[in-house]
Design an enzyme around this catalytic site. Sequence first.
Site, PDB file in Angstrom:
ATOM      1  N   SER A 159       0.832  -1.208   0.000  1.00 39.26           N
ATOM      2  CA  SER A 159       0.000   0.000   0.000  1.00 39.26           C
ATOM      3  C   SER A 159       0.865   1.256   0.000  1.00 39.26           C
ATOM      4  CB  SER A 159      -0.898   0.027   1.232  1.00 39.26           C
ATOM      5  OG  SER A 159      -1.631  -1.162   1.335  1.00 39.26           O
ATOM      6  N   ALA A 160       0.308   2.345  -0.508  1.00 33.91           N
ATOM      7  CA  ALA A 160       1.001   3.636  -0.471  1.00 33.91           C
ATOM      8  C   ALA A 160       1.202   4.054   0.987  1.00 33.91           C
ATOM      9  CB  ALA A 160       0.172   4.684  -1.199  1.00 33.91           C
TER      10      ALA A 160
END
Length: 210
Positions: free
Chosen positions: A61-62
């Site tokens: 995930s970012a």
Amino acid sequence: MGINEDREMLISKLIGEGYLKSEKIIETFREVPREMFVPESDLANAYGDYPLQIGCGQTISAPHMVAIMTELLRPHKTENILEIGSGSGYQAAILSKLVKNVYTVELEPELAQTAAENLRKAGCTNVSVFEGDGSRGYPPFAPYDKILVTCATPDIMKAWKDQLKEGGWIIAPVGGFYHQELILLKKTKDGFEEQRHGGCIFVPLRNERL
Ligand code: SAH
């Protein structure tokens, strides 16, 4: 520019944008080397604020999403946390510094192995990675203080609700393939209370390997 400067820049950006708030969580973002959780070919992008491919069609995930989830979880040193979707192991590594134990379940055997390896190299000794279908939760260590789901789910599964302590909460991206809403579901003595925390996009929860 070096990797430490990259990390500091990302942290300043996440603080400036309001994603990182608490001192303890900011410190944890400094401590955990995200570069150890991305493929070697993407080392230069380890501190970019976007998701990266980690194999098996999955993504880490970012960083701003990890910040949002971690802040919402309000982790505490005494807690046992269940994560659904180990992926690279990075979110579990962040949590490991803030709670007592992290149990994380990953459907793809290859990723479960990589996550365990990354976590070992990063020195996170209080995380256990299990291979399996997390839509059933992970009964052996239940009940959990909190449950964090890091893949898009059509619903909050009954197994997660059952394996949660009273007073605890589940955070999950709930919705369809292209868009979900981040839901925080609190277990009270009278049932469940839902809070909505905005739109997000995660890779989907699956019941079978790709
Ligand atoms: N938390 C991860 C990102 C997870 S991406 C990180 O920090 O890197 C979502 C992950 O959920 C993927 O690795 C995917 O394989 C996994 N996944 C999908 N369906 C699952 C299921 N039913 N049970 C467990 N893991 C699942």
